[in-house]
Design a protein around this motif. Structure first.
Motif, mmCIF file in Angstrom:
data_model
loop_
_atom_site.group_PDB
_atom_site.id
_atom_site.type_symbol
_atom_site.label_atom_id
_atom_site.label_comp_id
_atom_site.label_asym_id
_atom_site.label_seq_id
_atom_site.Cartn_x
_atom_site.Cartn_y
_atom_site.Cartn_z
ATOM 1 N N LEU A 54 -47.546 -39.030 -71.017
ATOM 2 C CA LEU A 54 -47.483 -39.899 -71.269
ATOM 3 C C LEU A 54 -48.873 -40.144 -71.169
ATOM 4 O O LEU A 54 -49.497 -40.426 -71.080
ATOM 5 N N LEU A 55 -49.557 -38.826 -70.858
ATOM 6 C CA LEU A 55 -51.007 -38.915 -70.664
ATOM 7 C C LEU A 55 -51.907 -38.832 -71.896
ATOM 8 O O LEU A 55 -52.866 -38.392 -71.968
ATOM 9 N N GLY A 74 -49.011 -50.094 -73.880
ATOM 10 C CA GLY A 74 -50.721 -49.871 -73.393
ATOM 11 C C GLY A 74 -51.140 -49.029 -72.704
ATOM 12 O O GLY A 74 -50.002 -48.273 -71.445
ATOM 13 N N PRO A 75 -52.290 -48.572 -71.962
ATOM 14 C CA PRO A 75 -52.706 -47.976 -71.270
ATOM 15 C C PRO A 75 -52.208 -47.911 -69.910
ATOM 16 O O PRO A 75 -51.565 -47.104 -69.212
ATOM 17 N N ASP A 76 -51.891 -49.744 -69.600
ATOM 18 C CA ASP A 76 -52.262 -49.913 -67.855
ATOM 19 C C ASP A 76 -49.537 -49.852 -67.904
ATOM 20 O O ASP A 76 -49.553 -48.922 -66.932
ATOM 21 N N ALA A 77 -49.460 -50.149 -69.040
ATOM 22 C CA ALA A 77 -47.474 -49.832 -69.030
ATOM 23 C C ALA A 77 -47.597 -48.436 -69.284
ATOM 24 O O ALA A 77 -46.941 -48.400 -68.429
ATOM 25 N N ALA A 78 -48.025 -48.289 -69.684
ATOM 26 C CA ALA A 78 -47.967 -46.266 -69.508
ATOM 27 C C ALA A 78 -48.419 -45.106 -68.369
ATOM 28 O O ALA A 78 -47.213 -44.616 -67.752
ATOM 29 N N ALA A 79 -49.101 -45.992 -67.332
ATOM 30 C CA ALA A 79 -49.824 -45.510 -65.833
ATOM 31 C C ALA A 79 -48.253 -45.936 -65.388
ATOM 32 O O ALA A 79 -47.899 -45.108 -64.738
ATOM 33 N N LEU A 81 -45.614 -46.783 -66.119
ATOM 34 C CA LEU A 81 -44.376 -45.367 -66.165
ATOM 35 C C LEU A 81 -44.133 -44.438 -66.082
ATOM 36 O O LEU A 81 -43.798 -43.850 -64.520
ATOM 37 N N ARG A 82 -45.533 -43.573 -66.097
ATOM 38 C CA ARG A 82 -45.790 -42.120 -64.908
ATOM 39 C C ARG A 82 -45.338 -42.323 -63.950
ATOM 40 O O ARG A 82 -45.262 -41.348 -63.186
#
Ligand code: ADP
Ligand code: MG
Length: 238
Positions: A54-55, A74-79, A81-82
């Motif tokens: 998810l990068l 979205g970028p926040d949710a992906a970050a 999760l990561r």
């Protein structure tokens, strides 16, 4: 299934150029697996790894992580999760040069808003687990390459991720330190961690029970252990 990629692709350049760093690719990785992704330089290994981690965002297709469709995150949710679920190990370690080993390992917990007491306790434990208790206050520049990669592994582990993604983890190391790092990665897999390791080196890849070969942005073979497949087409029901 921990990871399910469906027709996942990544294209660079204009639409007319149609250059796929990753051609539409479907694959699955189960929890606890140890998978090597191997191929020549430029074959799309890092592109695939960045998508799985998810990068990066795919140009098409879907990626399910632990049953959840990540494609629309979205970028926040992906970050988020990561940060909670995925640990990264890179060829060049990616440590912050002005921070001690301990501070580097604490970083993912800073993002996760852990208390400073917990951060310290867990970072010390992670550094101990990679055999670096004696170097916790050292700056990266005073550490050997192998030691820096151990710090990076401690940082990757400190949030207790389900998935560990390693991109050429021994690519910058001499063979002896590289062997130490590979041994550590194998031990992490034996402890139940899911590991995806990218390498251009067939010998290194051969240490994983499943090998995905890549060439020109495509998977050319996938040495997953053969699943129970019905022997004749008539009995296929699903
Ligand atoms: P590998 O990790 O197997 O060496 P990569 O996934 O890094 O390969 O690259 C696959 C292809 O995509 C290569 O041809 C590379 O030049 C290209 N590529 C990678 N990143 C970019 C980018 N940011 N912009 C344009 N092309 C890229
Ligand atoms: Mg690469």
């Amino acid at each position: 299934m921990l990871i399910s990629a469906r027709e996942l692709s990544r294209r660079y350049g204009s639409a007319e150029l149609k250059f796929f760093a990753l051609e539409p690719t479907s694959l699955e990785i189960e929890a606890g697996a140890f998978v090597a992704v191997v191929g020549a330089s430029g074959s799309g290994k890092s592109t695939l790894m960045h998508l799985l981690g998810l990068l990066d965002q795919p140009s098409s297709g879907r990626l399910f992580f632990d049953g959840r469709d990540t494609t629309a995150l979205g970028p926040d949710a992906a970050a988020h999760l990561r940060n909670r679920r995925i640990g990264f190990i890179f060829q060049q370690y990616h440590l912050l040069p002005r921070m001690t080993a301990l501070r580097n390992v604490e970083l993912p917990m800073v993002y996760a808003r852990e208390s400073s007491r917990n951060r310290r306790r867990r970072a010390e434990a992670a550094l101990e687990a990679v055999g670096l208790s004696a170097r916790i206050d050292s700056l990266p520049t005073s550490l050997s390459g192998g030691e820096q990669q151990r710090v990076a592994i401690a940082r990757a582990l400190v949030m207790d991720p389900v998935l560990l993604l390693a991109d050429e983890p021994t690519g910058a190391l001499d063979s002896k330190s590289g062997e130490g790092i590979l041994g550590l990665i194998e031990a992490l897999h034996r402890q139940g961690r899911t590991v995806v390791m990218v390498t251009h080196d067939e010998k290194i890849a051969a240490r994983a029970p499943r090998i995905i070969h890549m060439r020109d942005g495509s998977v050319t073979s996938d040495g997953a252990p053969v699943r129970q497949v019905p022997s004749s087409p008539e009995v296929v029901t699903s």
